[in-house]
Each structure stands twice: as C-alpha cells, then as structure tokens.
Motif scaffolding. Structure first.
Motif, PDB file in Angstrom:
ATOM      1  N   GLY A  36       9.584   3.665 -10.945  1.00 24.51           N
ATOM      2  CA  GLY A  36       9.799   3.311  -9.542  1.00 24.51           C
ATOM      3  C   GLY A  36       9.201   4.328  -8.594  1.00 24.51           C
ATOM      4  O   GLY A  36       8.618   3.985  -7.567  1.00 24.51           O
ATOM      5  N   ALA A  37       9.330   5.624  -8.961  1.00 25.03           N
ATOM      6  CA  ALA A  37       8.748   6.670  -8.116  1.00 25.03           C
ATOM      7  C   ALA A  37       7.224   6.571  -8.093  1.00 25.03           C
ATOM      8  O   ALA A  37       6.590   6.771  -7.061  1.00 25.03           O
ATOM      9  N   LEU A  38       6.626   6.241  -9.262  1.00 23.46           N
ATOM     10  CA  LEU A  38       5.176   6.096  -9.314  1.00 23.46           C
ATOM     11  C   LEU A  38       4.711   4.918  -8.469  1.00 23.46           C
ATOM     12  O   LEU A  38       3.725   5.009  -7.737  1.00 23.46           O
ATOM     13  N   LEU A  39       5.440   3.810  -8.570  1.00 24.30           N
ATOM     14  CA  LEU A  39       5.108   2.658  -7.737  1.00 24.30           C
ATOM     15  C   LEU A  39       5.218   2.993  -6.255  1.00 24.30           C
ATOM     16  O   LEU A  39       4.416   2.555  -5.434  1.00 24.30           O
ATOM     17  N   TRP A  40       6.222   3.789  -5.912  1.00 27.89           N
ATOM     18  CA  TRP A  40       6.393   4.188  -4.514  1.00 27.89           C
ATOM     19  C   TRP A  40       5.205   5.009  -4.031  1.00 27.89           C
ATOM     20  O   TRP A  40       4.714   4.829  -2.916  1.00 27.89           O
ATOM     21  N   LEU A  41       4.681   5.903  -4.891  1.00 26.97           N
ATOM     22  CA  LEU A  41       3.526   6.695  -4.493  1.00 26.97           C
ATOM     23  C   LEU A  41       2.299   5.816  -4.299  1.00 26.97           C
ATOM     24  O   LEU A  41       1.504   6.033  -3.386  1.00 26.97           O
ATOM     25  N   VAL A  42       2.158   4.795  -5.150  1.00 32.19           N
ATOM     26  CA  VAL A  42       1.018   3.893  -5.019  1.00 32.19           C
ATOM     27  C   VAL A  42       1.124   3.073  -3.744  1.00 32.19           C
ATOM     28  O   VAL A  42       0.156   2.893  -3.006  1.00 32.19           O
ATOM     29  N   VAL A  43       2.330   2.567  -3.472  1.00 30.13           N
ATOM     30  CA  VAL A  43       2.539   1.707  -2.307  1.00 30.13           C
ATOM     31  C   VAL A  43       2.569   2.527  -1.024  1.00 30.13           C
ATOM     32  O   VAL A  43       2.264   2.017   0.059  1.00 30.13           O
ATOM     33  N   ASN A  44       2.897   3.810  -1.147  1.00 25.73           N
ATOM     34  CA  ASN A  44       3.102   4.646   0.035  1.00 25.73           C
ATOM     35  C   ASN A  44       1.883   4.644   0.954  1.00 25.73           C
ATOM     36  O   ASN A  44       2.007   4.597   2.177  1.00 25.73           O
ATOM     37  N   PHE A  45       0.680   4.703   0.359  1.00 32.09           N
ATOM     38  CA  PHE A  45      -0.524   4.725   1.171  1.00 32.09           C
ATOM     39  C   PHE A  45      -0.691   3.432   1.951  1.00 32.09           C
ATOM     40  O   PHE A  45      -1.122   3.438   3.105  1.00 32.09           O
ATOM     41  N   ARG A  46      -0.347   2.322   1.330  1.00 31.61           N
ATOM     42  CA  ARG A  46      -0.430   1.039   2.028  1.00 31.61           C
ATOM     43  C   ARG A  46       0.573   0.979   3.175  1.00 31.61           C
ATOM     44  O   ARG A  46       0.285   0.403   4.227  1.00 31.61           O
ATOM     45  N   ILE A  47       1.737   1.576   2.972  1.00 33.47           N
ATOM     46  CA  ILE A  47       2.732   1.613   4.040  1.00 33.47           C
ATOM     47  C   ILE A  47       2.222   2.447   5.202  1.00 33.47           C
ATOM     48  O   ILE A  47       2.432   2.109   6.381  1.00 33.47           O
ATOM     49  N   LEU A  48       1.542   3.548   4.898  1.00 32.88           N
ATOM     50  CA  LEU A  48       0.978   4.381   5.962  1.00 32.88           C
ATOM     51  C   LEU A  48      -0.091   3.630   6.744  1.00 32.88           C
ATOM     52  O   LEU A  48      -0.261   3.856   7.948  1.00 32.88           O
ATOM     53  N   VAL A  49      -0.811   2.747   6.074  1.00 31.10           N
ATOM     54  CA  VAL A  49      -1.794   1.919   6.781  1.00 31.10           C
ATOM     55  C   VAL A  49      -1.087   1.017   7.787  1.00 31.10           C
ATOM     56  O   VAL A  49      -1.540   0.857   8.932  1.00 31.10           O
ATOM     57  N   LEU A  50       0.042   0.449   7.371  1.00 30.84           N
ATOM     58  CA  LEU A  50       0.832  -0.353   8.308  1.00 30.84           C
ATOM     59  C   LEU A  50       1.350   0.511   9.451  1.00 30.84           C
ATOM     60  O   LEU A  50       1.412   0.076  10.604  1.00 30.84           O
TER      61      LEU A  50
END
Length: 230
Positions: A36-50
């Motif tokens: 879950g933490a790894l997925l969060w790191l992957v998704v985190n950049f996309r969230i920053l784009v938003l």
C-alpha cells in the motif's frame, strides 16, 4: 478400546483421524502495508499533478484582491464597482458548480479536468486583454465556470486514484493546492501586477493553468466516471 474403534464405520474413523486443514495467512500483514505504501508513492505524483490544477485555480480566484485598485483605476471605475469582479466569480462558482458537474457527469474524468483547466486558462487570457470593465466581468464569470468544475472533480479523482487507506491523504494534497496558492500564488501574482500591470497577473494565471492542463493530460491515466454527478 480398540474393538470400539474398529466397530465404527470407516468413514467415521477417517473423520476422527483426519488432520484439520491449514489456514492460509491473511493478507493484512506487513507485506500488504508495504504494498500500500508503494502504491501511494506511485500515485502520489499523480495527486501532485492534480494539486497543480487547484493551485492555478486558487491563484486565479483570489489574485484579483491584490490588483483591484489598479484594475479600477485603469478601467475608470470605482474600487467598489471593481469589487463586483470578486462577487460575480463567487456567485457563478457557488450556483454553477452543482449544475455544471452534474451536466458533465458522463464525461471521462481526465478529459473533463483538462477541459476545465483550458477554459480557466482561456478566460484569464481574455481577462488580460480586457478593453472594458464589462469584458473583464464576463471573463471572470467564465473563469468561475472552469473553477466550479475542476475543484470537485479533482477531489473525486484523487480519492479514486488513492490506494485503500490513503484517500484522506490524497484529498488533503489536492486541496492543499488552494492553501499553497494563498501563500505563494497570490503574492506572486500581486508582485507581477505591480511591476508589469494587472494584465500580467491574469496572463500568469493563464500560463499556470495551461501547464497544469498539460501535466494532467500527460501524466494522469484515463479515469472512468465514478458516479453520476461526481
């Protein structure tokens, strides 16, 4: 004792002698948390784009407060009348958001986010070339429509992209773009307006919105409709 056991049916004897089945380990241990933490790191950049989109929206929404006097002087209206630029934006945003989001509920989310940012960028570019107060007032209303779509849709997409258990963090990051706009975006727009004219402040917002739209288009995956009117 042996005769009693031998007297039992074979099936019953087998039931008594059969070992209990082993249970497979539950998928809620440290391995799942690390995943879950790894997925969060992957998704985190996309969230920053938003978040870059909400940053542009926040800057464009409130930058007018720092250049209101200059706008009033240049367009030959009172400061009180120039204040309608804030009022119109707020009213259109509040009344238009539920209607516009519901009307665009069937569109794919990434395409909708890019469209809202492009609308916001175009409206602010038009505002930077406003020849009259009425023109600027209309551009502010058009910008409010883009903001009214992007903010709730970006929040919904952030929650959808987040791994289980990280929805709150994703939402706080996206909404944090508005807070960063208060700290950095609005002062930057005011400084630019003081040095290069109030038109440059709106042009800056248009550039920020265009960059955010390009980032969303390039880095965000296609997101299907979450629910009608989300």
């Amino acid at each position: 004792m042996a005769p009693i056991v031998n007297a039992l049916p074979k099936s019953t004897t087998h039931l008594r002698l059969r070992q209990p089945p082993r249970r497979s380990p539950r998928p809620n241990g440290p391995g799942l948390r690390r995943t879950g933490a790894l997925l969060w790191l992957v998704v985190n950049f996309r969230i920053l784009v938003l978040a870059s989109g909400t940053f542009a929206i926040g800057t464009g929404t409130f930058v007018i407060t720092g250049i209101l006097s200059a706008v009033a002087k240049d367009l030959s209206v009172s400061v009180g009348s120039a204040g309608y630029l804030i009022t119109v934006f707020a009213v259109v945003y509040a009344l238009g958001s539920p209607v516009l989001v519901a009307a665009t509920g069937g569109l794919e989310r990434r395409r909708l986010l890019v469209g809202a940012l492009c609308l916001f960028a175009s409206a602010n570019a038009a505002a930077s070339f406003a020849p009259s107060f009425l023109w600027l007032l209309g551009a502010r209303g058009l910008a409010a429509c883009g903001a009214a779509i992007l903010t709730p849709v970006a929040a919904a997409v952030a929650s959808e992209l987040a791994p289980p258990g990280y929805e709150g963090r994703s939402l706080s990051l996206v909404m944090g773009g508005l807070s960063v706009a208060w700290v950095f975006g609005i002062p930057l727009g005011t400084v630019v307006g003081d040095h290069y004219g109030w038109q440059a402040s709106f042009l800056l917002v248009a550039i920020l919105s265009t960059i955010a739209a390009l980032g969303v288009r390039a880095l965000l995956p296609p997101v299907e409709v979450l629910m009608q009117g989300s």
